[in-house]
Write a protein that holds these residues in place. Structure first.
Motif, short mmCIF file in Angstrom:
data_model
loop_
_atom_site.label_atom_id
_atom_site.label_comp_id
_atom_site.label_asym_id
_atom_site.label_seq_id
_atom_site.Cartn_x
_atom_site.Cartn_y
_atom_site.Cartn_z
N GLU A 23 2.85 -4.95 0.60
CA GLU A 23 2.93 -6.31 1.10
C GLU A 23 4.35 -6.74 1.43
O GLU A 23 4.56 -7.54 2.35
CB GLU A 23 2.31 -7.26 0.07
N ALA A 24 5.33 -6.25 0.69
CA ALA A 24 6.73 -6.61 0.95
C ALA A 24 7.64 -5.59 0.29
O ALA A 24 7.28 -5.00 -0.73
CB ALA A 24 7.04 -8.01 0.40
N ALA A 25 8.81 -5.38 0.92
CA ALA A 25 9.79 -4.46 0.34
C ALA A 25 11.17 -4.80 0.84
O ALA A 25 11.35 -5.10 2.03
CB ALA A 25 9.44 -3.01 0.68
N SER A 26 12.15 -4.76 -0.05
CA SER A 26 13.55 -4.92 0.29
C SER A 26 14.34 -3.98 -0.60
O SER A 26 13.75 -3.21 -1.39
CB SER A 26 14.01 -6.36 0.08
N ASP A 27 15.67 -4.01 -0.50
CA ASP A 27 16.46 -3.14 -1.35
C ASP A 27 16.56 -3.67 -2.77
O ASP A 27 17.17 -3.04 -3.64
CB ASP A 27 17.87 -2.96 -0.78
N ALA A 28 15.91 -4.81 -3.07
CA ALA A 28 15.95 -5.40 -4.40
C ALA A 28 14.58 -5.45 -5.07
O ALA A 28 14.50 -5.42 -6.30
CB ALA A 28 16.54 -6.81 -4.34
N GLN A 29 13.51 -5.51 -4.27
CA GLN A 29 12.20 -5.65 -4.88
C GLN A 29 11.11 -5.21 -3.91
O GLN A 29 11.34 -5.07 -2.70
CB GLN A 29 11.95 -7.09 -5.30
N SER A 30 9.92 -4.99 -4.45
CA SER A 30 8.77 -4.65 -3.62
C SER A 30 7.51 -5.23 -4.26
O SER A 30 7.48 -5.53 -5.46
CB SER A 30 8.62 -3.13 -3.47
N ARG A 31 6.49 -5.39 -3.43
CA ARG A 31 5.21 -5.91 -3.92
C ARG A 31 4.07 -5.12 -3.27
O ARG A 31 4.04 -4.95 -2.05
CB ARG A 31 5.05 -7.39 -3.62
N LEU A 32 3.18 -4.61 -4.09
CA LEU A 32 2.03 -3.84 -3.64
C LEU A 32 0.77 -4.47 -4.18
O LEU A 32 0.80 -5.26 -5.14
CB LEU A 32 2.09 -2.39 -4.14
N SER A 33 -0.36 -4.07 -3.63
CA SER A 33 -1.65 -4.48 -4.19
C SER A 33 -2.60 -3.29 -4.13
O SER A 33 -2.50 -2.43 -3.26
CB SER A 33 -2.24 -5.66 -3.41
N LEU A 34 -3.48 -3.24 -5.11
CA LEU A 34 -4.51 -2.21 -5.17
C LEU A 34 -5.85 -2.88 -5.36
O LEU A 34 -6.06 -3.59 -6.34
CB LEU A 34 -4.24 -1.24 -6.33
N PRO A 35 -6.78 -2.68 -4.42
CA PRO A 35 -8.10 -3.32 -4.57
C PRO A 35 -8.89 -2.67 -5.69
O PRO A 35 -8.67 -1.50 -6.03
CB PRO A 35 -8.75 -3.08 -3.20
N TYR A 36 -9.80 -3.43 -6.26
CA TYR A 36 -10.71 -2.83 -7.24
C TYR A 36 -11.84 -2.17 -6.46
O TYR A 36 -12.67 -2.84 -5.84
CB TYR A 36 -11.28 -3.90 -8.19
N GLU A 37 -11.84 -0.84 -6.46
CA GLU A 37 -12.87 -0.08 -5.78
C GLU A 37 -13.30 1.07 -6.67
O GLU A 37 -12.49 1.62 -7.44
CB GLU A 37 -12.34 0.46 -4.44
N GLU A 38 -14.55 1.46 -6.55
CA GLU A 38 -15.12 2.49 -7.43
C GLU A 38 -14.32 3.79 -7.39
O GLU A 38 -14.17 4.46 -8.40
CB GLU A 38 -16.58 2.77 -7.04
N ARG A 39 -13.77 4.13 -6.23
CA ARG A 39 -13.05 5.40 -6.09
C ARG A 39 -11.84 5.51 -7.01
O ARG A 39 -11.34 6.60 -7.26
CB ARG A 39 -12.60 5.59 -4.65
N ASN A 40 -11.34 4.37 -7.51
CA ASN A 40 -10.16 4.38 -8.38
C ASN A 40 -10.51 4.15 -9.85
O ASN A 40 -9.62 3.87 -10.66
CB ASN A 40 -9.17 3.31 -7.94
N THR A 41 -11.78 4.30 -10.21
CA THR A 41 -12.21 3.92 -11.55
C THR A 41 -12.69 5.09 -12.40
O THR A 41 -13.00 6.17 -11.92
CB THR A 41 -13.35 2.89 -11.48
N MET A 42 -12.75 4.80 -13.71
CA MET A 42 -13.41 5.64 -14.70
C MET A 42 -14.06 4.70 -15.70
O MET A 42 -13.39 3.81 -16.26
CB MET A 42 -12.43 6.57 -15.40
N PHE A 43 -15.35 4.84 -15.89
CA PHE A 43 -16.12 3.93 -16.76
C PHE A 43 -15.95 2.47 -16.34
O PHE A 43 -15.90 1.57 -17.18
CB PHE A 43 -15.72 4.12 -18.22
N GLY A 44 -15.84 2.23 -15.04
CA GLY A 44 -15.78 0.88 -14.52
C GLY A 44 -14.41 0.24 -14.56
O GLY A 44 -14.26 -0.92 -14.14
N LEU A 45 -13.40 0.95 -15.02
CA LEU A 45 -12.04 0.43 -15.11
C LEU A 45 -11.12 1.20 -14.17
O LEU A 45 -11.34 2.40 -13.93
CB LEU A 45 -11.51 0.55 -16.54
N ILE A 46 -10.10 0.54 -13.64
CA ILE A 46 -9.12 1.27 -12.82
C ILE A 46 -8.44 2.30 -13.72
O ILE A 46 -7.94 1.98 -14.80
CB ILE A 46 -8.08 0.32 -12.20
N HIS A 47 -8.42 3.54 -13.28
CA HIS A 47 -7.90 4.64 -14.10
C HIS A 47 -6.41 4.47 -14.38
O HIS A 47 -5.65 4.00 -13.52
CB HIS A 47 -8.16 5.98 -13.40
N GLY A 48 -5.99 4.86 -15.58
CA GLY A 48 -4.58 4.76 -15.95
C GLY A 48 -3.67 5.56 -15.05
O GLY A 48 -2.51 5.18 -14.84
#
Length: 291
Positions: A23-48
């Motif tokens: 979503e945003a990036a500079s030489d000082a900070q960045s911001r990302l997002s990750l949607p909750y989707e089954e492909r990233n889960t284990m037992f219904g939770l986002i995998h570590g």
């Protein structure tokens, strides 16, 4: 956000497969997002492993921004992630540079869920230059017996749990060897595990460390009905440029008490047997478990 960063991010097969949005990036900070989707889960939770991956992706985005605008090589020489709570919703990642000096960048990262609750906090150090290194050859693989009497069928339970996880299945992780207190897992060089240059993505390495380190405790305390647990901390060090072929992780339980288990992980090339990363996972059982 510079073209250098946006191009790198789009080229990364692993971040793209997770569905990460920069979503945003500079030489000082960045911001990302990750949607909750089954492909990233284990037992219904986002995998570590997916959560830890976000730390690497977010800090590398900062390192690639002007005025330094580092392209290659980048590696996380030290990382520590504390998992505050499980993620059952989409998450936001905010990373900031604490200091950047010579070839090193020091970063802090906070991951929160859609309700603003803290999910994980991390500190990491990223190296922008330096020679590749391999401290040693990895020890031989374990022989996995067909009938795993020592674990009471634990190998089958581990395989079943891995197969039931959309995230681990997508990463093509597989169990190589197991005995009490020791687990070996492998990850293939599938396109979804690679970066834009065809090398294994750091996120895939962190996933391998997390999966092996969180599985190994269950070889000491076999699963029982209703038993559960979670990774509460992960530390990792990437020793040099990562290869473009598969990796193998050996996890060894070093200590445990009634609730917490400490496991060390070594990650080596599946073919070369050269060491590429080291890790430690601290795992907590939900209930006290006997020896």
């Amino acid at each position: 956000m510079t073209e250098n960063v946006s191009t790198w991010f789009k080229d990364g097969s692993y971040p793209s497969d997770l569905g990460v949005k920069l979503e945003a990036a500079s030489d000082a900070q960045s911001r990302l997002s990750l949607p909750y989707e089954e492909r990233n889960t284990m037992f219904g939770l986002i995998h570590g492993g997916a959560i830890a991956s976000l730390v690497s992706i977010a800090t590398h985005a900062i390192a690639r921004e002007a005025p330094r605008a580092v392209a290659e090589p980048l590696r996380t020489v030290s990382m520590h992630v504390g998992y505050v709570r499980a993620a059952r919703k989409a998450v936001t990642v905010e990373a900031r540079a604490v200091r950047r000096v010579r070839e090193l960048g020091f970063f802090e990262t906070l991951i929160t869920d859609a309700d603003g609750n803290a999910v994980a906090h991390a500190s990491s150090t990223v190296s922008e230059t330096g020679p590749d290194s391999a401290i040693a050859d990895a020890p031989p693989l374990l022989d996995l017996p067909e009938a795993d009497d020592a674990l009471g069928g634990g190998a089958g339970a581990i395989r079943a749990a891995m197969a039931a996880s959309p995230f681990l299945s997508r990463r093509r992780l597989r169990l190589v060897g197991v005995r009490r207190g020791v687990v070996e897992m492998a990850i293939d060089a599938a396109a979804t595990n690679l970066d834009g240059n065809g090398a294994m993505h750091e996120g895939a390495v962190l996933t391998l460390i997390d999966a092996a380190g969180a599985t190994c405790p269950w070889t000491v305390v076999p699963p029982s009905p209703g038993a559960s647990g979670a990774t509460i901390a992960l530390s990792a060090q990437v020793l040099g440029a990562l290869p473009g072929d598969g990796l193998v992780a050996r996890a060894v339980v070093r200590a445990r008490d009634a609730r917490i288990c400490w496991t060390d992980i070594l990650v080596a090339g599946g073919a070369s047997r050269k060491v590429h990363a080291l890790g430690t996972v601290v795992y907590r059982f939900s209930d006290k478990n006997g020896p």
